[in-house]
Structure formats: structure tokens, C-alpha cells
Design an enzyme around this catalytic site. Structure first.
Site, short mmCIF file in Angstrom:
data_model
loop_
_atom_site.label_atom_id
_atom_site.label_comp_id
_atom_site.label_asym_id
_atom_site.label_seq_id
_atom_site.Cartn_x
_atom_site.Cartn_y
_atom_site.Cartn_z
N ASP A 184 9.17 2.83 0.37
CA ASP A 184 8.12 3.59 0.87
C ASP A 184 8.37 3.04 2.44
O ASP A 184 7.97 1.84 2.81
CB ASP A 184 7.08 3.01 0.21
CG ASP A 184 5.78 3.88 1.21
OD1 ASP A 184 5.85 4.12 2.53
OD2 ASP A 184 4.42 3.61 0.73
N LYS A 230 3.69 8.66 9.27
CA LYS A 230 3.49 7.84 10.52
C LYS A 230 4.65 8.30 11.73
O LYS A 230 4.35 9.55 12.38
CB LYS A 230 3.46 6.58 10.34
CG LYS A 230 2.19 6.40 9.16
CD LYS A 230 1.85 4.85 9.16
CE LYS A 230 0.27 4.88 8.47
NZ LYS A 230 0.39 4.11 7.28
N TYR A 273 0.85 -1.11 0.01
CA TYR A 273 -0.15 -0.08 0.01
C TYR A 273 1.03 1.10 -0.04
O TYR A 273 2.02 1.36 0.73
CB TYR A 273 -1.00 -0.11 1.43
CG TYR A 273 -1.92 1.10 1.40
CD1 TYR A 273 -2.70 1.34 0.45
CD2 TYR A 273 -1.83 2.08 2.41
CE1 TYR A 273 -3.93 2.39 0.56
CE2 TYR A 273 -2.40 3.08 2.57
CZ TYR A 273 -3.70 3.55 1.40
OH TYR A 273 -4.21 4.37 1.51
C1 LIG Z 1 -0.12 4.50 5.83
C2 LIG Z 1 0.95 4.53 4.44
C3 LIG Z 1 0.76 5.35 3.49
C4 LIG Z 1 -0.05 6.38 3.23
O1 LIG Z 1 -0.11 7.11 4.34
P1 LIG Z 1 -1.31 8.33 4.72
O2 LIG Z 1 -0.52 9.13 5.64
O3 LIG Z 1 -2.25 7.53 5.26
O4 LIG Z 1 -1.39 8.93 3.56
C5 LIG Z 1 1.73 5.02 2.39
N1 LIG Z 1 2.58 3.74 2.44
C6 LIG Z 1 2.49 3.18 3.43
C7 LIG Z 1 3.51 1.97 3.43
C8 LIG Z 1 1.69 2.98 4.47
O5 LIG Z 1 1.77 2.36 5.46
#
Ligand SMILES: *Cc1c(COP(=O)(O)O)cnc(C)c1O
Length: 432
Positions: free
Chosen positions: A241, A269, A153
Site C-alpha cells: 500500500d 494521494k 491504515y
Molecule cells: C490515506 C490512505 C489510504 C486511504 O486513501 P483514501 O484516499 O483516504 O481513501 C489508504 N492507505 C494508506 C497507506 C493511506 O495513507
């Protein structure tokens, strides 16, 4: 059981009332779909406050929280150093539209933890960081193709939403209504933990170095290093990511832990300390393609917001070598206790762990990719398990594809309480 699964018992009345009001004015009653209890059944509880490892709902029920805002909180909730930093910042004004020292300090902190990440730009969400990175990679390489892995994701930007969904995703068709074919026609979805064949049309390969959005799936030995070489061979950019793994699985994130250095990173995060903040960065030579120096446009009214940088700096300030050791030990202790509890109940589980990140699959074989994760997530055991845990005062994500996020606040006593709940929940799932 019955009193928990969504019926408005005395203990959930206030949440139920809020949910009814929310349903009238917010689609599905939630501002992010994962918060709804759709895949586990029942209605979500509404949080009124949180402290350390606990959430307290609108009815005064207390839960040990292993969601921690899907990893946005790593110290635990309402940690005094963080709340003080945020309120001090708020008293100086919330946002200016002009640069601040906090942005410089946070960028310095990130680049000093990951020296190969020479420059960063701050944004407000992981989605924004990933959307910006795809545009930057395309602008810098003058190529269009993006390779991503099924089950990873990367937020909800159009180009990366050709994501997790079965055969449709592998064909590069949109996973969501409203994503035009054109937005994903240059997105190639391939299986996690297998090296893709690349060519010179590929701008970038985007990967979660530890997949944490299909349950937890660690990279197979050699996978990340193999991606590095494959990208180098064709001149594609490798993007990690690290929105979940960054500053969580090591001081310098996945790059440090696995010794593989991408060209570009996304963070989020942890670095916002619970406020809306994310970042993307990499080699200065690539980052200089961004406006105002270069032709790739990217901007944000609230980017580098002073409250968010204050929270992020306060959190990173507490994440020293000792903190990472404690996080690791906390997760190891939980993983061991969970495995014992499952075994005592005779339930087959996989409990993958990478540093402080944990996963849980109801499966008798290890999970290596999205196909495996889907089989394990759809065998019907998770919803029952989720509610059995919740009724014992332990909150894990209301969906089988999420990781488990112990924080620094999950001390010995909290873990003993949690493991007793895990014992009971596994036994209930086993029908004992
Ligand atoms: C949560 C997440 C995102 C998206 O971040 P948001 O702040 O919710 O837009 C992108 N990549 C990874 C791996 C994530 O866990």
C-alpha cells in the site's frame, strides 16, 4: 494559548461560525474524522484558500502547512502548472464515461516509473484501490485469508478495518461498529516489523512499506524482503500500500527505495495532484483477472476522471530526480532543526525520517510497532504541542498518529520560520 484552543476569539470568529453551521448539517462538522480536533481539543479552523506551503483560514490567519492534505499535495498548494492543467481540462468537460488519453498517459507514467508494475487501473480513492486489491488477490489466488499489520491504515473498507485497535484488532474483531464479523473473519492482524507465519490459505499480505499512519515507523532491515520470501513460499500475493509512499520516497516509491518488488501496488494521494484519484496495479498476469478480461468485478463512474488525471500528470511531470533530492534535503534540514529544538528544551523525542517523510514521537526510545506508537501517542504531550505550534502559525496534523509532510514549497525561509515555532512549542511543552 487560551485564545487558540477553541474559544471564539476575534481571530477565529469566521471559522467558529462555519463550524457551528457545519455541526448542524454534517456529522461532527467534518467530512473525514481526522479533521476534527477531537484528540487535541478545540475546534477546527476552516480553510478558505492555500498557496505553496501556506493555508489561509476563514479569518485570514496564515499557517505553514505540514499536513498538505495528508500527503495529497507534494509540490505545495495551488502550483500554477497544476491549476492551469486542471482548468484547461475542466473547460473540455468534467467527465464522460468513455476512455480518455489522460488515463493512458498517467498509466504509462506510473508503469514507466515502476516497470514491474505492468498494468494499473485508476480509481478515485485509496480506500477503493485497497478494496479492489483485496478482491483481486482473493479472486486470483482462490483463497480468502488476508494478513495485515497492526497500525497500518488501508482506507475504510470492511475487510481491512480490523486495523489499529489493540487486543480487539488482534482477535480479528471489527474496529468499527457496522463491520460484521463475517467481513473480517478472514483478516489476520499481526505486529508490524515482525515476519508472520503464513500458510496456503493466505491470499495476500498487505503492508504499508513505510508505516505512516501510526506516526512514522520505518521497516526494520530485512522486514520487507522477509515478507517477499514468506509470500513466495506459500504462493500468497504481496501487496504494497503505497498510497503515501508512492512517488514520494523515491521516483519509483518504496519498491525502488528498498529494492523489494511486491506483486501488487496501491497508489493515491500524490498521483491525484490534490484531486480524487488513486490507482492499483501489478503484474499483467494478475491484473487480467479483472473484468472485462476476467471474473473479478470492479468499476467506477468517475474512475480516471479527466480533471484528476490532468492534475496527476502535471504533478508527476515536476517530480524529477532533482525534485526528489530537494524534498529529501528539505526534510533532512527540518528533522535536524526539530531535534535541536527538542534537545534545547530538554524534551525527549524521536524524529524518524524516510526521504521526505517525517514523524514525531514524544519518546526516549525508537518506535518499531503499533504498541510502541500507542504508548508514545498517549502520553499527553502531543495535544499541548499541537496548539503551541498552531498559535505560532504552524499546522501539523490534529492527531499524534499522522506523519509530517514537508512539500517542495517549504523553502529555506519557510523552514526557518517553522523551526522558530518548533523551538517555542517544545519549550512550552517542557514548561520553560
Ligand atoms: C490515506 C490512505 C489510504 C486511504 O486513501 P483514501 O484516499 O483516504 O481513501 C489508504 N492507505 C494508506 C497507506 C493511506 O495513507
Amino acid at each position: 494559548m487560551a485564545e487558540i484552543t477553541g474559544s471564539a476569539s476575534a481571530a477565529t470568529k469566521a471559522s467558529a461560525r462555519l463550524y457551528q453551521r457545519a455541526l448542524a448539517v454534517i456529522p461532527g462538522g467534518v467530512d473525514s474524522p481526522v479533521r476534527a480536533f477531537r484528540s487535541v481539543g478545540g475546534d477546527p479552523f476552516f480553510v478558505s484558500r492555500a498557496e505553496g506551503p501556506y493555508l489561509i483560514d476563514a479569518d485570514g490567519n496564515r499557517y505553514v502547512d505540514y499536513v498538505q492534505s495528508y500527503g495529497a499535495s507534494i509540490l505545495g498548494h495551488a502550483i500554477p502548472e497544476v491549476t492551469e492543467a486542471v482548468s484547461a481540462a475542466a473547460s473540455r468537460g468534467a467527465t464522460y464515461g468513455a476512455p480518455t488519453e489522460g488515463e493512458v498517459l498517467l498509466a504509462e507514467e506510473i508503469t514507466s516509473r515502476i516497470p514491474q508494475c505492468e498494468q494499473v487501473r485508476l480509481v478515485s480513492s485509496g480506500t477503493e484501490a485497497m478494496m479492489s486489491l483485496v478482491r483481486l488477490a482473493r479472486g486470483a489466488t482462490k483463497r480468502d485469508r488476508v494478513v495485515k499489520f497492526a497500525g497500518c491504515y488501508h482506507g475504510h473498507g470492511d475487510a481491512l478495518l480490523a486495523a489499529g485497535g489493540s487486543g480487539i484488532a488482534t482477535l480479528g474483531l471489527p474496529d468499527s461498529a457496522g463491520v460484521p464479523r463475517g467481513a473480517v473473519q478472514d483478516t489476520l492482524v499481526v505486529p508490524y516489523n515482525q515476519l508472520p507465519v503464513l500458510d496456503e490459505t493466505v491470499a495476500c499480505v498487505v503492508v504499508e512499506p513505510v508505516a505512516a499512519n501510526m506516526g512514522l515507523v520505518p521497516p526494520a532491515p530485512g522486514f520487507l524482503a522477509g515478507l517477499r520470501s514468506a509470500c513466495d513460499e506459500v504462493g500468497a500475493l504481496l501487496i504494497f500500500d503505497e498510497v503515501i509512499t508512492g512517488f514520494r520516497i523515491a521516483r519509483g516509491g518504496a519498491a525502488e527505495r528498498f529494492g523489494v518488488i511486491p506483486d501488487l501496488w496501491a497508489f493515491g494521494k500524490v498521483i491525484g495532484g490534490g484531486l480524487p484519484l488513486a490507482a492499483f496495479g501489478g503484474k499483467a498476469a494478475v491484473m487480467q483477472h479483472l473484468a472485462p478480461d476476467g471474473p473479478v468485478y470492479q468499476a467506477g463512474t468517475l474512475s480516471g476522471n479527466p480533471l484528476a488525471t490532468a492534475a496527476g500528470l502535471a504533478v508527476l511531470g515536476k517530480l524529477d530526480a532533482g525534485a526528489y533530492q530537494r524534498l529529501d534535503a528539505t526534510a533532512a534540514d527540518l528533522a535536524e532543526g526539530m531535534a535541536e529544538a527538542a534537545e534545547a528544551a530538554g524534551v525527549d523525542v524521536q524524529i524518524p525520517r524516510v526521504g521526505p517523510l517525517l514523524g514525531l514521537f514524544f519518546s526516549d526510545t525508537p518506535i518499531e510497532d503499533y504498541d510502541g506508537a500507542r504508548v508514545a501517542a498517549s502520553n499527553g504531550r502531543y495535544p499541548r504541542f499541537f496548539h503551541e505550534l498552531l498559535s505560532r502559525g504552524v499546522f501539523v496534523a490534529p492527531g499524534a498518529y499522522e506523519a509530517i509532510f514537508p512539500s517542495l514549497a517549504h523553502d529555506e525561509e519557510v523552514r526557518r520560520f517553522s523551526l522558530a515555532a518548533f523551538h517555542g512549542a517544545f519549550a512550552a511543552v517542557a514548561g520553560r
